[in-house]
Scaffold this active site. Structure first.
Site: not given
Length: 177
Positions: A10, A16, A22-23, A59, A83-84
């Site tokens: 993304h 960022n 953000t996770g 995102r 994401e993780c």
């Protein structure tokens, strides 16, 4: 059975830019990120894509919608491309999460998940992708953990090596699945 897969992360988010991990939080693209999303669309416009798969986190969806306005090619959200989940560390310092990455290959982040769980979700996504999109050209827009999972699953790189020294960003990665 094969699928030509192009992978993109993304675009840049306000998190960022602020050094935030953000996770599983939604995140929002920054001004730079919105420009990058448009560039991604231009970069991939002539790739002959049959579809775009995207993480369901805001995102990533925002990146895809800006890159491909009007949903051409079709954009499909998939929760397995998230994401993780850093658990209690979602929204914390990116430096803190980066420093702890290798501790969470098999052990989940407190209240979250492990990188091995991201690999399992990505592997399940790939199995379904090949079964349903044989011969297709597909773009996936997701997150760094998914990129590392793809590198592990499709090139044989080890998770400890990928998490300790992540490969630098580039404008897309190409795989045959």
């Amino acid at each position: 059975m094969t699928v030509r897969l192009v992978y993109e992360t993304h675009a840049t988010t306000t998190d960022n830019e602020d050094g935030i991990a953000t996770g599983w939080l939604p995140g929002r693209l920054s001004d730079l990120g919105r420009r990058q999303a448009l560039e991604l669309g231009e970069r991939r416009r002539e790739d002959g894509l049959d579809t775009v798969f995207v993480s369901d986190l805001h995102r990533a969806v925002e990146t895809a919608r800006l890159a491909f306005p009007g949903g051409v090619p079709p954009i499909r959200q998939d929760v397995r491309l998230r994401e993780c989940d850093y658990g209690v560390l979602n929204g914390s310092s990116a430096a803190l999460v980066a420093a702890r990455r290798t501790r969470h290959i098999d052990e989940p982040f407190p209240g979250g998940q492990s990188y091995r769980q991201v690999v399992a979700a990505t592997s399940a996504f790939l199995r379904d992708l090949v079964a349903e999109w044989d011969g297709a050209s597909v773009l996936v827009i997701a997150h760094s953990a998914n990129r590392w999972a793809l590198e592990h699953l499709l090139t044989g790189k080890t998770l400890p090596a990928l998490l300790a020294d992540p490969p630098p960003w580039q404008p897309g990665w190409h795989y045959t699945v």
